[in-house]
Motif scaffolding. Structure first.
Motif, short mmCIF file in Angstrom:
data_model
loop_
_atom_site.label_atom_id
_atom_site.label_comp_id
_atom_site.label_asym_id
_atom_site.label_seq_id
_atom_site.Cartn_x
_atom_site.Cartn_y
_atom_site.Cartn_z
N ARG A 161 0.82 -1.22 0.00
CA ARG A 161 0.00 0.00 0.00
C ARG A 161 0.85 1.26 0.00
O ARG A 161 1.92 1.28 0.53
CB ARG A 161 -0.92 0.02 1.24
CG ARG A 161 -1.85 -1.14 1.25
CD ARG A 161 -2.83 -1.05 2.40
NE ARG A 161 -3.92 -0.14 2.12
CZ ARG A 161 -4.90 0.14 2.98
NH1 ARG A 161 -4.89 -0.38 4.17
NH2 ARG A 161 -5.88 0.96 2.65
N TYR B 4 -7.37 8.34 1.63
CA TYR B 4 -7.68 7.02 1.11
C TYR B 4 -6.71 6.62 -0.01
O TYR B 4 -6.36 7.45 -0.85
CB TYR B 4 -9.08 6.99 0.49
CG TYR B 4 -10.24 6.96 1.46
CD1 TYR B 4 -10.06 7.07 2.84
CD2 TYR B 4 -11.54 6.79 0.98
CE1 TYR B 4 -11.15 7.02 3.70
CE2 TYR B 4 -12.63 6.75 1.83
CZ TYR B 4 -12.44 6.87 3.19
OH TYR B 4 -13.50 6.83 4.03
N ASP B 5 -6.37 5.35 -0.04
CA ASP B 5 -5.73 4.82 -1.24
C ASP B 5 -6.82 4.12 -2.07
O ASP B 5 -8.01 4.18 -1.74
CB ASP B 5 -4.54 3.90 -0.90
CG ASP B 5 -4.96 2.61 -0.22
OD1 ASP B 5 -6.18 2.32 -0.13
OD2 ASP B 5 -4.07 1.87 0.22
N GLN B 6 -6.41 3.45 -3.15
CA GLN B 6 -7.42 2.88 -4.06
C GLN B 6 -8.31 1.85 -3.36
O GLN B 6 -9.48 1.70 -3.70
CB GLN B 6 -6.72 2.24 -5.26
CG GLN B 6 -5.68 1.21 -4.85
CD GLN B 6 -5.10 0.45 -6.03
OE1 GLN B 6 -5.82 0.00 -6.91
NE2 GLN B 6 -3.78 0.34 -6.06
N HIS B 291 0.73 9.73 7.23
CA HIS B 291 -0.41 10.59 6.91
C HIS B 291 -0.66 11.65 7.99
O HIS B 291 -1.53 12.49 7.84
CB HIS B 291 -1.68 9.75 6.76
CG HIS B 291 -1.70 8.91 5.52
ND1 HIS B 291 -2.15 9.38 4.32
CD2 HIS B 291 -1.33 7.63 5.31
CE1 HIS B 291 -2.06 8.42 3.41
NE2 HIS B 291 -1.57 7.35 3.98
#
Lengths: 161, 548
Positions: A161, B4-6, B291
């Motif tokens: 990720r 958010y990521d995918q 983040h």
């Protein structure tokens, strides 16, 4: 009666025996209470035997016998009684049960994804549910954050990720 | 903040599609009300007195200005241009149409928001300290762990049909601003003897009908074990929590009936089986931590703030009340009071939300936080800009200098909106407000938490209010039980019942009497809670019920 098994609709031949119903040679399932009471007679009855588990049954009383059952049925007495989700994971992930693990009861289409994730490979709906509609829901979500019976890795080990 | 990521985005998009289908099937009659209820609740949707209520998740209270603008837009297009911040750092819309909810969720998904698990018998939105990452008393920033818990708990296949709702709070600071002791699981970050940071795990706290303070089941849990331990607690609860009586179904009752020793033994035994299988990897912790980096702080000029405060007493009052120390010299965290006179506590209009978003961009790096006391926070404000910010907040009605004071009441929607309520709460808050509106009197009263709930469910946490007010129905009339001495902070305690319930017309007077009694009996600048703890409730009881 048709059920979902391994992602297909198939006709089911198992009979769920009531506790006071005599066992015939046909494949049948019995409750944990009956199993514990009549183990020897039931083993001798000749036909295939399955075990029906309720959320309140004490697992330690029967997990040692699991390899005797080609079918284990976990009962869902109502759609909001979620004990069966834990029972399924324990059977698969802790006790290594490899046979058919079937959810039976009043769950609805919207729970199919979770049922599949915790290790059920067979679903016996209450009468009247259109099983065709349940099939796509086995994969309703393409993302799985948690490890469970269907996926041993949490998301952070599934993807970079 | 977390982006958010995918995978995160895809999950939320798929959830919108799922709920669209569920709503459609319900409206077509393919799902019964009983079947639809748990599904809609797990998407934050209640069918209420006047209209549906949609509760949108604000994970651990953190919002971007972009998200806030979207909420303003939704309130205007689908509601009556108002939204309501809740006691669990979420936001509610009180007037959407059921048919529109899938579209609202689709709108939310475009700004990385959702309503997943904001209600229902599942793991709810995780809450935290509104000053996380900026307060000077922090052991470690809890937000990365909150996000990791958010993802782990989202659509959890095993724990979505629990006996009852399940709330987790995480605090990383010495002072507990997340009420961890009154959550189903409270995680308090601590350091062990080896100097490692981990979590003290409390279980079984909760408010509502049977308020209970949580108990420690594990004094130190390593970060790598966070998810396996949560899973162990949840599994014990899911299997053995009571399902025969919804008022006895929370984990606090299981813990009480099992006993802390046996319960802890069960959890530890379960955990021993799974801790090796479910390890929270350091790489994942580090990924999420990236983040939550510090913004580009700028030095502040020396002395300016003091001069400004001396020149403008109203600014000075606001500065002292509504701002708090920051870990970076020259910065302060600013509370926006959502408790002006005449407005239901926690309510904001669309125009205010847009103005707040603009101010957040201008003064606080584009971020806003919601507090469990139904206010908002700009976490990172340079002190050179405080005067200007104060002036701008004042023009939109968000600079009332009452944070932590008697008029900063926590209040549920009550009988005016909620179908569960037995009595109104907003009008009671207004009655009380009208009696302590004088600013000098308010500040003389000092730190005071008054919490008002319109029913036993206790959404406004009345049992941990310094003064708690609980609305009850007596033969169709609204009555109110008063409690004194509650707290949800480090010294958590449940309020003691003052005496028989009083009628609606007498509540504000009773509160005023309690406050007068405090002023007469306090030692020097002794806070209200300390006076109550020193003297007990008797002197207050005597005065309130003197004429009854």
């Amino acid at each position: 009666m048709p059920i979902i098994k391994n992602g297909k609709i198939v006709n089911d031949t198992w009979h769920h025996l009531a506790d006071d119903e005599p066992a015939s040679a046909a494949p049948c399932t019995v409750s944990v209470a009956r199993w514990l009471r009549e183990k020897e007679t039931l083993v001798a009855h000749g036909g295939a035997l399955g075990l029906r588990i309720g959320g309140g049954d004490r697992m330690e009383e029967f997990v040692g016998d699991l390899d005797q059952f080609p079918l284990v049925v976990v009962e869902f007495p109502s759609m909001v009684d979620g004990r069966g989700f834990s029972v399924a994971r324990l059977l698969r992930e802790r006790h290594g049960y490899q046979g058919e693990l079937r959810a039976r009861g009043t769950f609805i289409l919207d729970q199919v994804f979770y049922l599949w994730r915790v290790g059920f490979d067979a679903l016996e709906f209450a009468p009247g549910v259109a099983l065709e509609a349940a099939l796509p829901r086995l994969q309703e979500f393409s993302v799985r954050y948690q490890a469970a019976a269907d996926e041993p890795r949490p998301i952070y080990r599934q993807y970079a990720r | 903040m977390y982006q958010y990521d995918q995978y995160d985005q895809r999950l939320v998009d798929e959830r919108v599609a799922q709920f669209r289908d569920q709503t459609h099937r319900f409206l077509q009659g393919e799902l019964t009300e009983d079947q639809f209820r748990p599904l809609r609740l797990m998407n934050g949707l209640y069918l209420q007195r006047h209209a549906p209520m949609l509760r949108v998740a604000i994970p651990y209270g953190l919002l971007s200005s972009r998200q806030l603008r979207k909420l303003a837009d939704i309130s205007r297009r689908y509601d009556k241009s108002v939204a309501h911040f809740t006691t669990r750092q979420n936001i509610q819309f009180n007037w959407p149409r059921l048919e529109d909810v899938p579209d609202i969720l689709a709108e939310l998904a475009t700004v990385q928001m959702h309503a997943i698990q904001t209600s229902g018998a599942c793991i709810r939105n995780v809450t935290s300290d509104p000053l996380a990452g900026v307060c000077p008393d922090e052991i470690e920033d809890p937000r990365p762990y909150c996000e990791i818990i958010r993802q782990w708990s989202t659509l959890h296949p095993e724990f979505s049909y629990l006996p009852r709702k399940f709330k987790i709070a995480v605090s990383g600071a010495a002072k507990d601003r997340a009420a961890t002791q009154v959550h189903d699981i409270g995680l308090q970050m601590v350091k062990n003897d080896a100097g490692e940071t981990g979590f003290e795990v409390l279980v079984g706290g909760g408010l509502g009908r049977t308020p209970i303070i949580g108990q420690t089941v594990r004094p130190f849990l390593a970060k790598a074990d966070l998810l396996s331990y949560l899973e162990a607690v949840l599994r014990v609860y899911n299997r053995f929590g009571r399902r025969d009586n919804k008022y006895k179904a929370r984990i606090k009752i299981l813990l009480k009936e099992t006993g802390i020793e046996d319960f802890t033994r069960q959890v530890e035994a379960e955990w021993a089986h799974i801790r090796g299988q479910l390890v929270l990897d350091t790489a994942e912790i580090e990924r999420v931590k990236r983040h939550f980096t510090a913004p580009d702080y700028q030095p502040a000029s020396a002395g300016t703030l003091e001069t400004q405060a001396t020149a403008e007493p109203r600014f000075d009052a606001w500065l002292r009340n509504n701002t708090t120390a920051h870990k970076i010299a020259g910065y302060r965290s600013v509370f926006l009071s959502l408790k002006p006179r005449g407005v239901p506590p926690g309510d904001v209009t669309d125009a205010q939300m847009e103005a707040i978003a603009d101010l957040a961009d201008r003064y606080s790096f584009g971020e806003v936080r919601a507090t469990h006391t139904q206010n908002l926070v700009f976490a990172d404000v340079n002190q050179d800009e405080l005067l200007e910010l104060w002036q701008r907040l004042a023009t939109i009605g968000l600079a009332t200098p009452n944070i932590g004071k008697a008029t900063d009441m926590i209040c549920c929607p009550g009988l005016d909106y909620c179908s569960l309520a037995n009595a109104s709460s907003i009008s009671v808050a207004e009655d009380i407000y009208s009696r302590i509106d004088d600013i000098d009197y308010l500040h003389d009263l000092g730190d005071l938490r008054i919490n008002i709930s319109g029913c036993m469910n206790g959404c406004a946490h009345q049992s941990v209010g310094h003064i708690g007010i609980l609305g009850v129905d007596k033969k169709g009339e609204e009555w109110y039980q008063l409690t004194l001495g509650g707290s949800s902070s480090n010294d958590a305690s449940l309020g003691e019942r003052l005496g028989p319930a009083v009628d609606k017309a007498s509540v504000a007077e009773a509160v005023e009497t309690i406050l007068q009694t405090y002023i007469e009996l306090r030692h020097d600048d002794e806070p209200f809670l300390d006076t109550v703890r020193r003297l007990g409730i008797n002197p207050f009881q005597e005065r309130v019920y003197a004429h009854h």
